[in-house]
Design an enzyme around this catalytic site. Sequence first.
Site, PDB file in Angstrom:
ATOM      1  N   ASP A   9       0.844  -1.201   0.000  1.00  0.00           N
ATOM      2  CA  ASP A   9       0.000   0.000   0.000  1.00  0.00           C
ATOM      3  C   ASP A   9       0.877   1.247   0.000  1.00  0.00           C
ATOM      4  O   ASP A   9       0.959   1.984   0.988  1.00  0.00           O
ATOM      5  CB  ASP A   9      -0.976  -0.041   1.188  1.00  0.00           C
ATOM      6  N   LYS A  31       0.976  -7.975  -2.524  1.00  0.00           N
ATOM      7  CA  LYS A  31      -0.309  -7.569  -3.103  1.00  0.00           C
ATOM      8  C   LYS A  31      -0.195  -6.160  -3.692  1.00  0.00           C
ATOM      9  O   LYS A  31       0.216  -5.229  -3.003  1.00  0.00           O
ATOM     10  CB  LYS A  31      -1.408  -7.574  -2.038  1.00  0.00           C
ATOM     11  N   ASP A  58      -4.780  -7.187  -6.983  1.00  0.00           N
ATOM     12  CA  ASP A  58      -6.106  -7.055  -6.348  1.00  0.00           C
ATOM     13  C   ASP A  58      -6.875  -5.897  -6.987  1.00  0.00           C
ATOM     14  O   ASP A  58      -6.969  -4.817  -6.415  1.00  0.00           O
ATOM     15  CB  ASP A  58      -5.908  -6.836  -4.848  1.00  0.00           C
ATOM     16  N   LEU A  59      -7.418  -6.145  -8.186  1.00  0.00           N
ATOM     17  CA  LEU A  59      -8.145  -5.091  -8.898  1.00  0.00           C
ATOM     18  C   LEU A  59      -9.656  -5.329  -8.890  1.00  0.00           C
ATOM     19  O   LEU A  59     -10.407  -4.526  -9.434  1.00  0.00           O
ATOM     20  CB  LEU A  59      -7.616  -4.961 -10.337  1.00  0.00           C
ATOM     21  N   LYS A  60     -10.098  -6.423  -8.322  1.00  0.00           N
ATOM     22  CA  LYS A  60     -11.534  -6.714  -8.123  1.00  0.00           C
ATOM     23  C   LYS A  60     -12.363  -6.449  -9.374  1.00  0.00           C
ATOM     24  O   LYS A  60     -13.253  -5.589  -9.398  1.00  0.00           O
ATOM     25  CB  LYS A  60     -12.089  -5.905  -6.946  1.00  0.00           C
ATOM     26  N   ASP A  63     -17.228  -6.890 -14.565  1.00  0.00           N
ATOM     27  CA  ASP A  63     -17.599  -6.356 -15.875  1.00  0.00           C
ATOM     28  C   ASP A  63     -18.269  -7.482 -16.660  1.00  0.00           C
ATOM     29  O   ASP A  63     -18.486  -8.571 -16.114  1.00  0.00           O
ATOM     30  CB  ASP A  63     -16.337  -5.811 -16.583  1.00  0.00           C
ATOM     31  N   ILE A  64     -18.558  -7.256 -17.926  1.00  0.00           N
ATOM     32  CA  ILE A  64     -19.151  -8.343 -18.709  1.00  0.00           C
ATOM     33  C   ILE A  64     -18.098  -9.448 -18.879  1.00  0.00           C
ATOM     34  O   ILE A  64     -16.883  -9.183 -18.825  1.00  0.00           O
ATOM     35  CB  ILE A  64     -19.676  -7.854 -20.080  1.00  0.00           C
ATOM     36  N   THR A 118     -16.330  -5.735   3.111  1.00  0.00           N
ATOM     37  CA  THR A 118     -16.528  -5.626   4.569  1.00  0.00           C
ATOM     38  C   THR A 118     -17.014  -4.234   4.974  1.00  0.00           C
ATOM     39  O   THR A 118     -17.418  -4.030   6.107  1.00  0.00           O
ATOM     40  CB  THR A 118     -15.226  -5.953   5.330  1.00  0.00           C
ATOM     41  N   ARG A 180      -3.733  -9.195  12.544  1.00  0.00           N
ATOM     42  CA  ARG A 180      -2.838  -8.421  13.406  1.00  0.00           C
ATOM     43  C   ARG A 180      -2.123  -9.353  14.364  1.00  0.00           C
ATOM     44  O   ARG A 180      -2.769 -10.099  15.100  1.00  0.00           O
ATOM     45  CB  ARG A 180      -3.638  -7.390  14.228  1.00  0.00           C
ATOM     46  N   GLN A 189      -8.624  -1.229  11.128  1.00  0.00           N
ATOM     47  CA  GLN A 189      -9.248  -2.558  11.110  1.00  0.00           C
ATOM     48  C   GLN A 189     -10.024  -2.763  12.407  1.00  0.00           C
ATOM     49  O   GLN A 189      -9.536  -2.438  13.489  1.00  0.00           O
ATOM     50  CB  GLN A 189      -8.177  -3.657  10.977  1.00  0.00           C
ATOM     51  N   GLY A 209      -0.477  -5.576   5.876  1.00  0.00           N
ATOM     52  CA  GLY A 209       0.159  -4.363   5.362  1.00  0.00           C
ATOM     53  C   GLY A 209       0.935  -3.635   6.433  1.00  0.00           C
ATOM     54  O   GLY A 209       2.106  -3.906   6.677  1.00  0.00           O
ATOM     55  N   ARG A 210       0.248  -2.694   7.096  1.00  0.00           N
ATOM     56  CA  ARG A 210       0.931  -1.786   8.028  1.00  0.00           C
ATOM     57  C   ARG A 210       1.761  -2.448   9.113  1.00  0.00           C
ATOM     58  O   ARG A 210       2.833  -1.919   9.443  1.00  0.00           O
ATOM     59  CB  ARG A 210      -0.101  -0.815   8.621  1.00  0.00           C
TER      60      ARG A 210
HETATM   61  O1  C5P Z   1      -2.425  -2.486   6.652  1.00  0.00           O
HETATM   62  P1  C5P Z   1      -3.390  -3.624   6.699  1.00  0.00           P
HETATM   63  O2  C5P Z   1      -2.776  -4.903   7.241  1.00  0.00           O
HETATM   64  O3  C5P Z   1      -4.683  -3.285   7.385  1.00  0.00           O
HETATM   65  O4  C5P Z   1      -3.713  -3.902   5.155  1.00  0.00           O
HETATM   66  C1  C5P Z   1      -4.663  -4.853   4.764  1.00  0.00           C
HETATM   67  C2  C5P Z   1      -4.781  -4.882   3.274  1.00  0.00           C
HETATM   68  O5  C5P Z   1      -5.870  -5.731   2.923  1.00  0.00           O
HETATM   69  C3  C5P Z   1      -5.060  -3.523   2.631  1.00  0.00           C
HETATM   70  O6  C5P Z   1      -4.455  -3.521   1.347  1.00  0.00           O
HETATM   71  C4  C5P Z   1      -6.569  -3.520   2.503  1.00  0.00           C
HETATM   72  O7  C5P Z   1      -7.027  -2.731   1.441  1.00  0.00           O
HETATM   73  C5  C5P Z   1      -6.867  -4.999   2.240  1.00  0.00           C
HETATM   74  N1  C5P Z   1      -8.228  -5.392   2.618  1.00  0.00           N
HETATM   75  C6  C5P Z   1      -8.708  -5.271   3.910  1.00  0.00           C
HETATM   76  N2  C5P Z   1      -9.978  -5.650   4.212  1.00  0.00           N
HETATM   77  C7  C5P Z   1     -10.790  -6.101   3.261  1.00  0.00           C
HETATM   78  C8  C5P Z   1     -10.337  -6.218   1.954  1.00  0.00           C
HETATM   79  C9  C5P Z   1      -9.038  -5.838   1.663  1.00  0.00           C
HETATM   80  O8  C5P Z   1      -7.986  -4.871   4.801  1.00  0.00           O
HETATM   81  N3  C5P Z   1     -12.006  -6.477   3.579  1.00  0.00           N
END
Ligand code: C5P
Length: 232
Positions: A9, A31, A58-60, A63-64, A118, A180, A189, A209-210
Amino acid sequence: MAELIVALDVQTREEAVDKIKAIGDAVGFYKIGLELFTAEGPDVVKAVKDLGKKVFLDLKFHDIPRTVERAVRSGGKLGVDLMTIHSIGGNAMIRAAAEAAAEFGENGPKILAVTVLTSLDENDLRDVGILGRTPAEQVRQAAYLAVASGAHGLVCSPKEVGALSAALKKGTLFVTPGVRPQGAALGDQKRVATPADAVRDGATHLVVGRPILAAPDPVAAANQIVAEMRGA
Ligand code: C5P
């Protein structure tokens, strides 16, 4: 053995490459999401692959079927390992994605379905016409549809993974963000699980991520998470 995926990110290819080099051998999977891909395009995917890492793009897609099929094929040509689609795109779209992925053989991209974002609650579902169903019920419905239509796996929250992995066929992938490690900051989160709990519940891949990217020592943070996953 479940795999750790680090969410890149960041906003630029340079930052992405610096982070990956700093983390080194501790992580083999990254990712790339909408922010980085929209800024840097396919070059950033190539840069991550050139560093010998696997890529979850992760572009989700939603579309058709023909458009999604062709987009998945483009991802396969880039050497992407995991890609996401929205299961709300329906049976034909999911099937088209899975068939395009299959053209690349065993090592081609695997298709993951997003069930219900979510960020949506029951009121949001009602607003878009999904009536009389809780998000959990809609997640289950979307998950069955996705897997029956050929998706290789699902993106799901740590709170969903237990029930889904028990209900769906063996070999289904479960990719879980919202993880976490013990004692880590939650950030934005809200419903989190530890790496060990997520793996015990059936997650095959954890997206973090973080807790790694913002750690003073990202290598130690990644190693700690991998150790917690192994301990599950
Ligand atoms: O920094 P963190 O660990 O919260 O990052 C989680 C990653 O997962 C981010 O890229 C976030 O966009 C993605 N994600 C999420 N929850 C979701 C779907 C995707 O945290 N429901």
